[in-house]
Write a protein that holds these residues in place. Structure first.
Motif, PDB file in Angstrom:
ATOM      1  N   GLU A 207       0.812  -1.217   0.000  1.00 59.85           N
ATOM      2  CA  GLU A 207       0.000   0.000   0.000  1.00 59.85           C
ATOM      3  C   GLU A 207       0.844   1.265   0.000  1.00 59.85           C
ATOM      4  OE1 GLU A 207      -3.625   2.111   2.570  1.00 59.85           O
ATOM      5  OE2 GLU A 207      -2.546   0.364   3.373  1.00 59.85           O
ATOM      6  N   SER A 208       1.914   1.308   0.789  1.00 57.54           N
ATOM      7  CA  SER A 208       2.724   2.520   0.883  1.00 57.54           C
ATOM      8  C   SER A 208       3.337   2.872  -0.470  1.00 57.54           C
ATOM      9  CB  SER A 208       3.822   2.349   1.934  1.00 57.54           C
ATOM     10  OG  SER A 208       4.696   1.284   1.593  1.00 57.54           O
ATOM     11  N   ARG A 209       3.708   1.878  -1.251  1.00 58.39           N
ATOM     12  CA  ARG A 209       4.280   2.142  -2.573  1.00 58.39           C
ATOM     13  C   ARG A 209       3.199   2.604  -3.547  1.00 58.39           C
ATOM     14  NH1 ARG A 209       9.337  -2.024  -3.540  1.00 58.39           N
ATOM     15  NH2 ARG A 209      10.359  -1.529  -1.560  1.00 58.39           N
ATOM     16  N   ARG A 210       2.003   2.083  -3.405  1.00 59.65           N
ATOM     17  CA  ARG A 210       0.905   2.558  -4.247  1.00 59.65           C
ATOM     18  C   ARG A 210       0.617   4.033  -3.963  1.00 59.65           C
ATOM     19  NH1 ARG A 210      -1.599  -2.362  -2.585  1.00 59.65           N
ATOM     20  NH2 ARG A 210      -3.216  -1.223  -1.437  1.00 59.65           N
ATOM     21  N   LYS A 211       0.736   4.437  -2.706  1.00 56.61           N
ATOM     22  CA  LYS A 211       0.486   5.834  -2.357  1.00 56.61           C
ATOM     23  C   LYS A 211       1.522   6.758  -2.998  1.00 56.61           C
ATOM     24  CE  LYS A 211      -1.985   5.074   1.998  1.00 56.61           C
ATOM     25  NZ  LYS A 211      -1.966   5.277   3.473  1.00 56.61           N
ATOM     26  N   ILE A 313      10.815  15.817 -14.211  1.00 55.95           N
ATOM     27  CA  ILE A 313      10.914  14.577 -13.448  1.00 55.95           C
ATOM     28  C   ILE A 313      11.515  14.916 -12.094  1.00 55.95           C
ATOM     29  CG2 ILE A 313      12.041  12.326 -13.275  1.00 55.95           C
ATOM     30  CD1 ILE A 313      11.845  12.096 -16.286  1.00 55.95           C
ATOM     31  N   LYS A 314      10.768  14.631 -11.040  1.00 54.13           N
ATOM     32  CA  LYS A 314      11.174  15.030  -9.694  1.00 54.13           C
ATOM     33  C   LYS A 314      11.687  13.866  -8.855  1.00 54.13           C
ATOM     34  CE  LYS A 314       7.922  18.915  -9.596  1.00 54.13           C
ATOM     35  NZ  LYS A 314       7.501  18.771 -11.007  1.00 54.13           N
ATOM     36  N   GLY A 315      11.130  12.689  -9.021  1.00 55.18           N
ATOM     37  CA  GLY A 315      11.561  11.549  -8.216  1.00 55.18           C
ATOM     38  C   GLY A 315      11.170  11.655  -6.754  1.00 55.18           C
ATOM     39  N   ARG A 316      10.099  12.380  -6.465  1.00 56.55           N
ATOM     40  CA  ARG A 316       9.673  12.534  -5.069  1.00 56.55           C
ATOM     41  C   ARG A 316       9.191  11.206  -4.498  1.00 56.55           C
ATOM     42  NH1 ARG A 316       6.048  18.008  -5.986  1.00 56.55           N
ATOM     43  NH2 ARG A 316       7.784  19.508  -6.037  1.00 56.55           N
ATOM     44  N   GLY A 317       9.548  10.966  -3.250  1.00 53.54           N
ATOM     45  CA  GLY A 317       9.093   9.771  -2.554  1.00 53.54           C
ATOM     46  C   GLY A 317       9.908   8.534  -2.831  1.00 53.54           C
ATOM     47  N   VAL A 318      10.944   8.629  -3.663  1.00 52.19           N
ATOM     48  CA  VAL A 318      11.748   7.451  -3.982  1.00 52.19           C
ATOM     49  C   VAL A 318      12.744   7.158  -2.862  1.00 52.19           C
ATOM     50  CG1 VAL A 318      13.392   6.445  -5.595  1.00 52.19           C
ATOM     51  CG2 VAL A 318      11.453   7.757  -6.459  1.00 52.19           C
ATOM     52  N   TYR A 332      21.083  -2.957   3.895  1.00 53.38           N
ATOM     53  CA  TYR A 332      20.692  -4.097   3.067  1.00 53.38           C
ATOM     54  C   TYR A 332      19.556  -4.878   3.718  1.00 53.38           C
ATOM     55  CZ  TYR A 332      23.999  -4.273  -0.842  1.00 53.38           C
ATOM     56  OH  TYR A 332      24.672  -4.021  -2.014  1.00 53.38           O
ATOM     57  N   ARG A 333      19.659  -5.113   5.023  1.00 53.51           N
ATOM     58  CA  ARG A 333      18.614  -5.869   5.713  1.00 53.51           C
ATOM     59  C   ARG A 333      17.260  -5.169   5.594  1.00 53.51           C
ATOM     60  NH1 ARG A 333      15.206  -6.091   9.321  1.00 53.51           N
ATOM     61  NH2 ARG A 333      15.618  -3.927   9.903  1.00 53.51           N
ATOM     62  N   LEU A 334      17.246  -3.855   5.837  1.00 52.05           N
ATOM     63  CA  LEU A 334      16.004  -3.103   5.767  1.00 52.05           C
ATOM     64  C   LEU A 334      15.444  -3.095   4.349  1.00 52.05           C
ATOM     65  CD1 LEU A 334      13.928  -1.190   7.120  1.00 52.05           C
ATOM     66  CD2 LEU A 334      15.421   0.699   6.445  1.00 52.05           C
ATOM     67  N   PHE A 335      16.294  -2.843   3.364  1.00 48.99           N
ATOM     68  CA  PHE A 335      15.847  -2.801   1.978  1.00 48.99           C
ATOM     69  C   PHE A 335      15.249  -4.136   1.563  1.00 48.99           C
ATOM     70  CE2 PHE A 335      16.948  -2.602  -2.703  1.00 48.99           C
ATOM     71  CZ  PHE A 335      16.023  -1.623  -3.008  1.00 48.99           C
ATOM     72  N   ASP A 336      15.852  -5.215   1.994  1.00 50.40           N
ATOM     73  CA  ASP A 336      15.352  -6.548   1.667  1.00 50.40           C
ATOM     74  C   ASP A 336      14.032  -6.846   2.368  1.00 50.40           C
ATOM     75  OD1 ASP A 336      15.452  -9.262   0.642  1.00 50.40           O
ATOM     76  OD2 ASP A 336      16.083  -9.876   2.648  1.00 50.40           O
ATOM     77  N   SER A 337      13.895  -6.396   3.606  1.00 55.92           N
ATOM     78  CA  SER A 337      12.703  -6.708   4.408  1.00 55.92           C
ATOM     79  C   SER A 337      11.476  -5.918   3.990  1.00 55.92           C
ATOM     80  CB  SER A 337      12.986  -6.419   5.879  1.00 55.92           C
ATOM     81  OG  SER A 337      13.056  -5.012   6.115  1.00 55.92           O
ATOM     82  N   ARG A 338      11.701  -4.758   3.327  1.00 51.67           N
ATOM     83  CA  ARG A 338      10.616  -3.831   2.963  1.00 51.67           C
ATOM     84  C   ARG A 338       9.907  -3.282   4.195  1.00 51.67           C
ATOM     85  NH1 ARG A 338       7.677  -6.424  -2.434  1.00 51.67           N
ATOM     86  NH2 ARG A 338       9.577  -6.631  -3.680  1.00 51.67           N
ATOM     87  N   GLU A 339      10.582  -3.274   5.321  1.00 50.46           N
ATOM     88  CA  GLU A 339      10.004  -2.718   6.538  1.00 50.46           C
ATOM     89  C   GLU A 339       9.992  -1.195   6.475  1.00 50.46           C
ATOM     90  OE1 GLU A 339      12.428  -4.173   9.688  1.00 50.46           O
ATOM     91  OE2 GLU A 339      11.856  -6.272   9.405  1.00 50.46           O
ATOM     92  N   ASN A 341       8.124   1.026   5.369  1.00 50.23           N
ATOM     93  CA  ASN A 341       7.752   1.667   4.094  1.00 50.23           C
ATOM     94  C   ASN A 341       8.959   2.074   3.257  1.00 50.23           C
ATOM     95  OD1 ASN A 341       5.038   1.431   4.798  1.00 50.23           O
ATOM     96  ND2 ASN A 341       4.977   3.446   5.743  1.00 50.23           N
ATOM     97  N   VAL A 342      10.032   1.288   3.344  1.00 54.85           N
ATOM     98  CA  VAL A 342      11.246   1.638   2.592  1.00 54.85           C
ATOM     99  C   VAL A 342      11.002   1.491   1.104  1.00 54.85           C
ATOM    100  CG1 VAL A 342      12.199  -0.720   2.730  1.00 54.85           C
ATOM    101  CG2 VAL A 342      13.732   1.251   2.416  1.00 54.85           C
ATOM    102  N   VAL A 343      11.514   2.444   0.331  1.00 55.97           N
ATOM    103  CA  VAL A 343      11.501   2.352  -1.133  1.00 55.97           C
ATOM    104  C   VAL A 343      12.937   2.300  -1.642  1.00 55.97           C
ATOM    105  CG1 VAL A 343      10.816   3.438  -3.316  1.00 55.97           C
ATOM    106  CG2 VAL A 343       9.283   3.536  -1.328  1.00 55.97           C
ATOM    107  N   LYS A 344      13.731   3.337  -1.336  1.00 62.84           N
ATOM    108  CA  LYS A 344      15.120   3.359  -1.753  1.00 62.84           C
ATOM    109  C   LYS A 344      15.963   4.024  -0.667  1.00 62.84           C
ATOM    110  CE  LYS A 344      17.933   4.089  -5.903  1.00 62.84           C
ATOM    111  NZ  LYS A 344      18.251   2.652  -6.005  1.00 62.84           N
ATOM    112  N   ILE A 345      17.222   3.594  -0.562  1.00 65.08           N
ATOM    113  CA  ILE A 345      18.097   4.026   0.522  1.00 65.08           C
ATOM    114  C   ILE A 345      19.287   4.792  -0.045  1.00 65.08           C
ATOM    115  CG2 ILE A 345      19.667   3.237   2.333  1.00 65.08           C
ATOM    116  CD1 ILE A 345      17.740   0.867   2.753  1.00 65.08           C
TER     117      ILE A 345
END
Length: 350
Positions: A207-211, A313-318, A332-339, A341-345
């Motif tokens: 859901e967070s990525r859809r937002k 192109i703004k890239g907001r929220g990435v 890496y752990r957080l990015f893999d877990s998707r906890e 609401n992570v999108v990019k680090i």
């Protein structure tokens, strides 16, 4: 120097690694300022395959990462475009710089072409320093003209999103569906509108990525058994003739294939599992065009840089999280877990 080093599946360590040296006269050494983790890095992190490379316990140790920006601190004798002190970004892979393909600006076909940080052949940029071969064709000067966030996106994610959308058969005024809302999928929403899309449907189970996609103007939907009918209803009965698959996961590939209309085009850039398949019989019966591949990043800069500089192109929220290089294992752990609401680090190096 200090670097993030691959020791095996889910074992990324911050430790001392040998300083890079110029590997050829057309190389430069960068002092890395910032870097990031790409979704494709997770194939390595999981112990899966990237092309012919296998990742498992006992694999060679190497510096990870192919998304990085920094300052030129050493220049090879054959480098013509860059000087010490230049602020630059690097594309995520490169060729030898000498063969016919590199000389004709098509290094993706170079037999030595490889991505940074997927093996010991070309050490990665999640480190204090990195060597960039074929520098004249692999680097782009920034010198403060764009933000660090945009510069990192131009190393791979933004270029890959543009590559995928440009091959989806999108016509001005047409509809597009994006399957998979990682950083590339989210960026592709902005790109699709910049290329003339009238409506973009963005599909992802999170859901967070859809937002985030909604904030970029998309109609965001979750996968479901009646998704095709929902898209048809919300497009005035037209559906979509262009579908961009940006995940590589088997359910995403199936969803993309189900959504594309008769005579439509499916563009795939997600790295699939080796056993992923498409039904050729259905492709023939539905008269589909299917395109897949890896982008040549530097070929997209001429188009994308003005769109970034103008604010189109703004890239907001990435970028949702930031870590220091010393915290790379947790990143890496957080990015893999998707906890959370992570999108990019974003990883700060210097």
């Amino acid at each position: 120097m200090k670097a993030l080093v691959f020791h095996g599946p889910r074992d990324i360590r911050y430790e001392t690694f040998e300083d890079p040296e110029l590997v050829s006269p057309n190389s430069v050494i960068l002092k890395v300022r910032k870097c990031s983790i790409c979704g494709s890095d997770l194939h390595m992190y999981h112990g899966d395959n990237i092309g012919d490379d296998n990742y498992h316990d006992g694999s060679p140790h190497f510096c990870t990462g192919h998304e990085f920006i920094g300052e030129v601190v050493e220049v090879g004798a054959e480098v013509r475009t860059f000087r010490v002190g230049d602020q630059v970004l690097s594309e995520g892979s490169t060729g030898c710089g000498k063969c016919v393909y590199c000389r004709t600006l098509d290094p993706a076909k170079c037999r030595q072409n490889t991505a940074f940080g997927i093996g010991p052949k070309l050490q990665g940029g999640q480190a204090e320093y990195v060597c960039v071969p074929n520098a004249d064709r692999s680097l782009l000067k920034t010198n403060g003209d764009i933000s660090d966030e945009h510069a990192i996106l131009l190393t791979d994610a933004l270029a890959t999103a543009y590559f995928g959308i440009s091959r989806a058969g999108l016509q001005p005024g047409g509809n597009l569906a994006v399957i998979g809302l990682g950083p590339i999928g989210i960026l592709s929403v902005e790109i699709a509108y910049a290329l003339g899309a009238s409506t973009v449907f963005a599909i992802d189970p999170i859901e967070s990525r859809r937002k985030v996609a909604e904030q970029a103007g998309a109609i965001a939907l979750e996968p479901s058994s009646d998704l095709k009918q929902i898209v048809k209803d919300r497009s005035g009965g037209v559906g979509v003739q262009s579908v961009f698959e940006a995940s590589g996961a088997s359910p995403a590939i199936k969803t993309a294939f189900d959504l594309v209309g008769y005579g439509g085009t499916l563009s795939c850039i997600g790295l699939p599992r080796p056993d992923a398949q498409l039904a050729l019989y259905k492709m023939v019966q539905r008269n589909l065009t299917v395109r897949a591949g890896l982008t040549c990043v530097h070929e997209t800069w001429e188009t994308l840089l003005p769109l970034v500089q103008s604010g189109r192109i703004k890239g907001r929220g990435v970028f949702t999280h930031s870590f220091d290089l010393s915290e790379g294992a947790e990143a890496y752990r957080l990015f893999d877990s998707r906890e959370d609401n992570v999108v990019k680090i974003m990883i700060d190096v210097a």
